[in-house]
Design a protein around this motif. Structure first.
Motif, PDB file in Angstrom:
ATOM      1  N   LEU A 359      27.278 -53.225 -89.454  1.00 39.50           N
ATOM      2  CA  LEU A 359      27.123 -52.093 -88.540  1.00 39.50           C
ATOM      3  C   LEU A 359      26.520 -50.889 -89.254  1.00 39.50           C
ATOM      4  O   LEU A 359      25.609 -50.233 -88.739  1.00 39.50           O
ATOM      5  CB  LEU A 359      28.483 -51.709 -87.937  1.00 39.50           C
ATOM      6  CG  LEU A 359      29.070 -52.651 -86.889  1.00 39.50           C
ATOM      7  CD1 LEU A 359      30.468 -52.201 -86.492  1.00 39.50           C
ATOM      8  CD2 LEU A 359      28.171 -52.713 -85.660  1.00 39.50           C
ATOM      9  N   ALA A 360      27.021 -50.601 -90.446  1.00 37.86           N
ATOM     10  CA  ALA A 360      26.531 -49.443 -91.190  1.00 37.86           C
ATOM     11  C   ALA A 360      25.106 -49.649 -91.690  1.00 37.86           C
ATOM     12  O   ALA A 360      24.413 -48.683 -92.012  1.00 37.86           O
ATOM     13  CB  ALA A 360      27.457 -49.147 -92.371  1.00 37.86           C
ATOM     14  N   GLY A 361      24.666 -50.894 -91.753  1.00 39.16           N
ATOM     15  CA  GLY A 361      23.304 -51.172 -92.200  1.00 39.16           C
ATOM     16  C   GLY A 361      22.332 -51.433 -91.067  1.00 39.16           C
ATOM     17  O   GLY A 361      21.173 -51.776 -91.305  1.00 39.16           O
ATOM     18  N   ASP A 362      22.784 -51.290 -89.829  1.00 42.17           N
ATOM     19  CA  ASP A 362      21.936 -51.560 -88.666  1.00 42.17           C
ATOM     20  C   ASP A 362      21.038 -50.345 -88.404  1.00 42.17           C
ATOM     21  O   ASP A 362      21.469 -49.339 -87.835  1.00 42.17           O
ATOM     22  CB  ASP A 362      22.814 -51.851 -87.442  1.00 42.17           C
ATOM     23  CG  ASP A 362      22.013 -52.447 -86.287  1.00 42.17           C
ATOM     24  OD1 ASP A 362      20.797 -52.178 -86.218  1.00 42.17           O
ATOM     25  OD2 ASP A 362      22.607 -53.174 -85.475  1.00 42.17           O
ATOM     26  N   THR A 363      19.786 -50.442 -88.793  1.00 44.28           N
ATOM     27  CA  THR A 363      18.878 -49.297 -88.709  1.00 44.28           C
ATOM     28  C   THR A 363      18.458 -48.977 -87.278  1.00 44.28           C
ATOM     29  O   THR A 363      17.755 -47.986 -87.049  1.00 44.28           O
ATOM     30  CB  THR A 363      17.624 -49.555 -89.554  1.00 44.28           C
ATOM     31  OG1 THR A 363      17.021 -50.790 -89.143  1.00 44.28           O
ATOM     32  CG2 THR A 363      17.984 -49.636 -91.027  1.00 44.28           C
ATOM     33  N   ARG A 364      18.857 -49.787 -86.328  1.00 42.74           N
ATOM     34  CA  ARG A 364      18.584 -49.427 -84.933  1.00 42.74           C
ATOM     35  C   ARG A 364      19.428 -48.229 -84.515  1.00 42.74           C
ATOM     36  O   ARG A 364      19.109 -47.538 -83.549  1.00 42.74           O
ATOM     37  CB  ARG A 364      18.863 -50.619 -84.018  1.00 42.74           C
ATOM     38  CG  ARG A 364      17.961 -51.820 -84.278  1.00 42.74           C
ATOM     39  CD  ARG A 364      18.394 -53.009 -83.459  1.00 42.74           C
ATOM     40  NE  ARG A 364      19.763 -53.417 -83.777  1.00 42.74           N
ATOM     41  CZ  ARG A 364      20.420 -54.389 -83.157  1.00 42.74           C
ATOM     42  NH1 ARG A 364      19.827 -55.034 -82.157  1.00 42.74           N
ATOM     43  NH2 ARG A 364      21.647 -54.719 -83.504  1.00 42.74           N
ATOM     44  N   LEU A 365      20.540 -48.025 -85.227  1.00 45.73           N
ATOM     45  CA  LEU A 365      21.378 -46.855 -84.997  1.00 45.73           C
ATOM     46  C   LEU A 365      20.927 -45.730 -85.922  1.00 45.73           C
ATOM     47  O   LEU A 365      20.548 -45.978 -87.075  1.00 45.73           O
ATOM     48  CB  LEU A 365      22.848 -47.188 -85.261  1.00 45.73           C
ATOM     49  CG  LEU A 365      23.473 -48.282 -84.389  1.00 45.73           C
ATOM     50  CD1 LEU A 365      24.864 -48.641 -84.906  1.00 45.73           C
ATOM     51  CD2 LEU A 365      23.551 -47.833 -82.938  1.00 45.73           C
ATOM     52  N   LEU A 366      20.977 -44.508 -85.445  1.00 45.64           N
ATOM     53  CA  LEU A 366      20.606 -43.364 -86.278  1.00 45.64           C
ATOM     54  C   LEU A 366      21.576 -43.235 -87.450  1.00 45.64           C
ATOM     55  O   LEU A 366      22.755 -43.602 -87.339  1.00 45.64           O
ATOM     56  CB  LEU A 366      20.596 -42.094 -85.441  1.00 45.64           C
ATOM     57  CG  LEU A 366      19.498 -42.019 -84.364  1.00 45.64           C
ATOM     58  CD1 LEU A 366      19.687 -40.775 -83.507  1.00 45.64           C
ATOM     59  CD2 LEU A 366      18.110 -42.031 -84.987  1.00 45.64           C
ATOM     60  N   SER A 406      28.941 -47.991 -80.762  1.00 46.66           N
ATOM     61  CA  SER A 406      27.671 -48.562 -81.200  1.00 46.66           C
ATOM     62  C   SER A 406      26.713 -48.769 -80.038  1.00 46.66           C
ATOM     63  O   SER A 406      25.503 -48.532 -80.166  1.00 46.66           O
ATOM     64  CB  SER A 406      27.908 -49.877 -81.951  1.00 46.66           C
ATOM     65  OG  SER A 406      28.628 -50.792 -81.142  1.00 46.66           O
ATOM     66  N   GLN A 407      27.215 -49.202 -78.882  1.00 45.39           N
ATOM     67  CA  GLN A 407      26.328 -49.432 -77.746  1.00 45.39           C
ATOM     68  C   GLN A 407      25.741 -48.124 -77.222  1.00 45.39           C
ATOM     69  O   GLN A 407      24.563 -48.059 -76.887  1.00 45.39           O
ATOM     70  CB  GLN A 407      27.067 -50.159 -76.625  1.00 45.39           C
ATOM     71  CG  GLN A 407      27.175 -51.653 -76.838  1.00 45.39           C
ATOM     72  CD  GLN A 407      25.820 -52.303 -77.042  1.00 45.39           C
ATOM     73  OE1 GLN A 407      25.442 -52.644 -78.167  1.00 45.39           O
ATOM     74  NE2 GLN A 407      25.078 -52.487 -75.972  1.00 45.39           N
ATOM     75  N   GLN A 723       8.657 -52.064 -78.076  1.00 48.31           N
ATOM     76  CA  GLN A 723       9.307 -53.084 -78.889  1.00 48.31           C
ATOM     77  C   GLN A 723      10.716 -53.334 -78.371  1.00 48.31           C
ATOM     78  O   GLN A 723      11.361 -52.425 -77.835  1.00 48.31           O
ATOM     79  CB  GLN A 723       9.349 -52.679 -80.353  1.00 48.31           C
ATOM     80  CG  GLN A 723      10.137 -51.409 -80.645  1.00 48.31           C
ATOM     81  CD  GLN A 723      10.194 -51.106 -82.132  1.00 48.31           C
ATOM     82  OE1 GLN A 723      10.138 -52.020 -82.951  1.00 48.31           O
ATOM     83  NE2 GLN A 723      10.312 -49.847 -82.492  1.00 48.31           N
ATOM     84  N   VAL A 724      11.145 -54.560 -78.519  1.00 47.38           N
ATOM     85  CA  VAL A 724      12.496 -54.921 -78.105  1.00 47.38           C
ATOM     86  C   VAL A 724      13.439 -54.573 -79.242  1.00 47.38           C
ATOM     87  O   VAL A 724      13.309 -55.077 -80.352  1.00 47.38           O
ATOM     88  CB  VAL A 724      12.585 -56.424 -77.761  1.00 47.38           C
ATOM     89  CG1 VAL A 724      14.015 -56.786 -77.361  1.00 47.38           C
ATOM     90  CG2 VAL A 724      11.620 -56.760 -76.635  1.00 47.38           C
ATOM     91  N   VAL A 725      14.401 -53.692 -78.963  1.00 45.40           N
ATOM     92  CA  VAL A 725      15.320 -53.217 -79.996  1.00 45.40           C
ATOM     93  C   VAL A 725      16.506 -54.161 -80.132  1.00 45.40           C
ATOM     94  O   VAL A 725      16.958 -54.460 -81.241  1.00 45.40           O
ATOM     95  CB  VAL A 725      15.812 -51.789 -79.671  1.00 45.40           C
ATOM     96  CG1 VAL A 725      16.797 -51.308 -80.724  1.00 45.40           C
ATOM     97  CG2 VAL A 725      14.625 -50.842 -79.586  1.00 45.40           C
TER      98      VAL A 725
END
Length: 752
Positions: A359-366, A406-407, A723-725
């Motif tokens: 989760l902390a490495g998911d770059t889709r999140l700011l 997260s969502q 792009q599909v995120v």
């Protein structure tokens, strides 16, 4: 060097020939694989002292020999059916893969299903090592053939996975028991890998001989072999992430089977007292039943777990290297593992840590959102030690909290978004107490969840958004229904012999806007009339009036007809809200045709329609959506000003990106996309897909709806504007699925 022109027809023939060759090669590949499996089992049987085990293994040898002829023939048929999907679509890209294991699936699997997944992954891993370089070269040739600059080996239809999947399907079709499939799979897949490693260079050379490559092309460099482990941002292998914490433990304890037991509560009561001895047990050959098979594995697992925990505890007590720098979160994890009272707790800590790492490495999140999630780790680690329901209950307050945070965070792609600033402040306000408080139950998480939801879920705002979505869905559903009916009418019009005698602009009008008019009138009619509004009757008049060689023979008829025809056409076009500027453009073409009837002498050469008229009759849309409907649904249209590329200016073999069909096919409700415009970039969530899959409705974080046709969606993607995120699964589900994947990788290194 000059090369022959590669046309679409020649590309299709070359590709078809290659796939036919590959399917036929399947017979020889499988015959050799069967022979290798029989030899392997016979050699293993010769080493067995147990007579019962020997007989059982010999039985498997005879069973394989019995099935061999049928398997060889059916294997070719299955490969042909698989490859036919690609010859029909004229595409070498294969997006099918061995289905990944999701957490929900893992919880439902029994031990045998789990073992088969692990052994299949292990077999593919070994095959990948055998074919890595030749497969990369073959992929390069195929990519050049189809003009694909992003084709990779894992999307090559001829990769080993295609053959293994069909082999497993074949064995299941023959009702070979799972235990037997496991015995056969390892030696057969090894032989298949060796065979493909020899065939790939021949197939690649065959493509090159057919002059597929351009003079400037060069083979793609071999893709570096990966045993399915990723890499970190700093370049270190992913398995080094936790090396300073629990090196041996991570690779031997977190397996698929133990993760499944953890998620179903079966590990909760396991003892973790250090075992005073180490135990070695010699197991019989895999798949061979023994009198102790129901008791030995369970006892062995328990002993192994106690031994692993003993080693871990001893390692924790060792004096640390004074020069080593230990991250605070790593020190906390090690300290809490030392306090763990069962193997279930040790695994719980590991799973939570891995999940939060993802989760902390998911770059889709700011970055600030990821930082907030990362700071929740101490609280979550303490929670799972006292409340194992976190893993078993999807509605557990802590899991729901992670999912909601997260969502909602997926809605933002910029820290400058005003809504984001409100969102991040709410996180600090409600999650801050979790980082400092005492965690003895799930109550603090429930309190934080309740506070966030009460702040985010304004009933009035939610009702307004739901109403807006409902209205948009209603008009788009109606538009799709109307367009389907219009397409049927258009096809019937194209079957009328006279349509081939009229100018293309008139034909485009009839099969485009006017078909929509007739469909709209029929859908709105409540009387059951054959021709509501009389719009179908105008078709014959328009066809006749658009042929000057006929109208000049009967000037009186044309004179009487024109006013009524134009009035009827205007009335019909107003019914669908057709733009007046486009109506005038078509009428200009039609009036020029009528004027020729009043001129003496030979007919003038047929003038071409104004530039872009035919392409713009429906606004360059795949389907017509009226102005009012577009306003309600936020419907996006193609710009009409973009002229089609002439054949003279088109490249002979344009470079393409991978087709979007696989991405769009997996774009289900709940998925997020990121769309760029000239002024801003925004995130949108898919709220609805029309029944026929031609319309897509998206909603922004503020509840604003935006819709588009599938054709526009694909165009924006191909042009890099969209792009599909994320897909259908939530961010949290994706993180947990990655934990499952890590457990699968660890299982490949453990004797199952």
């Amino acid at each position: 060097m000059m090369l022959g022109e590669v046309t679409p027809d020649s590309t299709r023939r070359i590709f078809q020939s290659l796939l036919d060759q590959a399917a036929q090669a399947g017979r020889g590949l499988l015959v050799r694989a069967i022979a290798a499996a029989r030899l392997s089992m016979q050699q293993e049987a010769a080493r067995l002292d147990n007579e019962s085990a020997f007989e059982q293994l010999q039985l498997q040898v005879r069973l394989l020999a019995q099935h061999a002829p049928v398997m060889a023939e059916r294997f070719v048929t299955l490969l042909q059916a698989r490859f036919k999907l690609h010859t029909d679509s004229e595409c070498c890209v294969d997006d099918r893969s061995s289905p990944s294991i999701h957490l929900e699936q893992l919880e439902q699997m029994d031990e045998l299903e789990l073992r088969e997944r692990v052994e299949t992954a292990r077999a593919l891993q070994k095959m990948q090592r055998l074919v890595e370089v030749p497969l990369a070269h073959l992929t390069a040739r195929l990519g050049d053939l189809f003009g694909l600059d992003q084709l990779t080996s894992d999307h090559n239809v001829l990769r080993p996975e295609s053959f293994v999947q069909e082999l497993l399907s074949l064995m299941k079709d023959l009702r070979v028991p799972a235990e037997v499939r496991l015995i056969w799979l390892a030696p057969m897949s090894q032989s298949l890998g060796e065979g493909l490693a020899g065939l790939y260079p021949k197939w690649a050379a065959g493509l090159q001989v057919r002059r597929v490559l351009t003079a400037e092309s060069s083979p793609l460099p071999p893709e570096p072999f990966s045993d399915f482990r990723g890499t970190r941002a700093d370049g270190l292998p992913e398995d080094a992430v936790r090396r300073d914490w629990t090196p041996a433990y991570r690779e031997t304890v977190l397996t698929l089977d133990r993760l499944r037991q953890l998620m179903t509560g079966q590990l909760e009561g396991l003892a973790a007292e250090p075992a005073p001895m180490s135990v070695g047990v010699l197991l019989p050959y895999k798949g061979v039943k023994s009198a102790f098979e129901n008791t030995v594995p369970a006892a062995l697992d328990a002993l192994q777990e106690m031994h692993q925990l003993d080693e871990l505890t001893q390692r924790m007590h060792q004096t640390p290297d004074p020069g080593a720098i230990v991250a605070p979160e790593t020190a906390l994890r090690e300290h809490m593992i030392l306090q763990a009272s069962s193997m279930g707790q040790v695994l719980s800590l590991e799973v939570v840590s891995l999940m939060l790492d993802r989760l902390a490495g998911d770059t889709r999140l700011l970055a600030p959102v990821r930082s907030v999630l990362h700071r929740l780790e101490p609280a979550l680690l303490r929670l799972v030690l006292v409340d194992p329901r976190f893993f078993m209950d999807k509605q557990h307050p802590a899991r729901r909290l992670l999912q909601e945070v997260s969502q909602k965070g997926m809605a933002f792609c910029s820290v400058d978004d005003p809504d984001y600033k409100v969102y991040i402040r709410s996180l600090h306000r409600h999650l801050g107490p979790l980082t400092n408080g005492v965690i003895q139950s799930s109550e603090p998480f429930q309190s934080a969840l309740t506070g966030l939801l009460s702040e985010w879920d304004d009933p009035a705002a939610q009702a307004a958004i739901a109403s807006q979505i409902q209205s948009a869905v209603a008009v788009l559903s109606y538009a799709e229904k109307r367009n389907a009916l219009a397409e049927q009418m258009s096809n019937r019009l194209k079957g009328i012999p006279a349509v081939h005698k009229i100018p293309p602009a008139v034909l485009d009008f009839l099969t485009g806007p006017w078909s929509v008019v007739m469909a709209e009138a029929e859908l709105k009619d409540r009387t059951g009339a054959d021709d509501p509004g009389g719009y179908k009757g105008l078709v014959s008049e328009l066809l006749w009036s658009a042929q000057p060689d006929l109208t000049r023979r009967d000037i009186d008829r044309l004179t009487k007809m024109v006013a009524r025809l134009l009035s009827g056409l205007r009335e019909g076009l107003r019914l669908i809200g057709y733009p007046s500027i486009k109506t005038s453009a078509f009428f200009d073409v039609l009036m020029k045709l009528h004027q020729q009837a009043f001129r003496s002498g030979p007919l003038e050469a047929q003038e071409s329609a104004p530039a872009g008229l035919a392409a713009s009759l429906l606004g360059s849309q795949e389907h017509w959506v009226g102005p009012v409907e577009a306003k309600v649904s936020g419907f996006m249209v193609f710009p009409d000003e973009v002229p089609p590329q002439s054949p003279a200016t088109m490249p002979l073999r344009p470079t393409r990106v991978l087709p979007l069909s696989s991405t769009i096919g997996a774009l289900d409700v709940g998925a997020w996309i990121e769309m760029q415009s000239k002024t801003a970039t925004q995130r949108l969530q898919l709220s609805w897909v029309s029944p026929q899959g031609t319309m897509y409705l998206f909603t922004s974080a503020r509840g604003k709806t935006q819709s588009m046709s599938r054709k526009l969606l694909e165009r924006l993607f191909s042009e890099g504007q969209l792009q599909v995120v994320s897909g259908r699964s939530t961010v949290l589900d994706g993180a947990l699925d990655e934990v499952v994947h890590s457990a699968l990788l660890n299982s490949l290194d453990v004797i199952v």
